[in-house]
Design a protein around this motif. Structure first.
Motif: not given
Length: 205
Positions: A100-118
């Motif tokens: 296990e590696g981490g937890g390094m700050c940070c990764t930003r993702v949508p607050a609400v899941w976006q099915p089309e996100l790639r």
């Protein structure tokens, strides 16, 4: 050229064309009123782009491979602000448990899941820790993320044998494929195949 006696002006082709245009506009307005305003607008059929409200979570990793991974990066579509990355993670343990590696700050993702996100994921792998053989950058494109709820335990890059990777947004549940305590199945549809990133190896290796 006609002569308009009431106005004392000559009525040319330009004015005749204007009269025809105004007549067409009036007929169109009358037709719209007959439909009681139910005529659909072409703009109603144009889908609006998704609005990404982002949240940040720690960047962590699990390594099921026998190789040392020096670093990794996650990149979303240009202009969205989605992305981040993490630091090194050692090879898997001899008994098969992941390192296990981490937890390094940070990764930003949508607050609400976006099915089309790639996403695009890059990671630097050293397969021969002999102090002489350099490592290589790998890249996986069009990486999908399984549906998640509230972002509760950060964003995980899970590295699997065969130069494969899965990005997981841990939401505190043990269903939906977002449980970091379980190794993803080999047929998991969210596992992406990585390949040698020739561009980055030429620029940054």
């Amino acid at each position: 050229m006609k002569f308009d006696r009431r106005r004392g002006k000559r009525w040319g082709k330009k004015h005749s064309a204007m009269a025809v245009f105004l007549s067409v506009v009036l007929l169109a307005l009358c037709a719209c009123q007959e439909h009681n305003g139910d005529v659909p607008s072409p703009l109603d059929e144009i889908p609006l782009p998704p609005q990404y409200e982002l949240v940040s979570g720690d960047s962590s990793s699990l390594n099921y491979t026998p190789w040392y991974i020096h670093s990794f990066g996650i990149e979303g579509p240009e202009g969205t602000g989605i992305g981040g990355g993490g630091s090194n993670v050692w090879p898997a343990h001899e008994d098969g448990r992941p390192s296990e590696g981490g937890g390094m700050c940070c990764t930003r993702v949508p607050a609400v899941w976006q099915p089309e996100l790639r996403l695009t994921v890059r990671w630097f792998v050293e397969k021969k820790l002999d102090g002489k053989t350099p490592g290589y950058w790998y890249k996986a494109e069009n990486v999908k993320i399984a549906k998640y709820g509230r972002v509760a335990a950060g964003v995980w890059a899970i590295f699997l044998p065969g130069d494969r990777v899965r990005i997981m947004v841990a939401d505190g549940t043990h269903d939906g494929g977002n449980n970091v305590n379980e190794r993803p199945a080999d047929n998991d549809p969210y596992i992406a195949q990585g390949e040698i990133d020739h561009e980055w190896n030429r620029l940054y290796r």
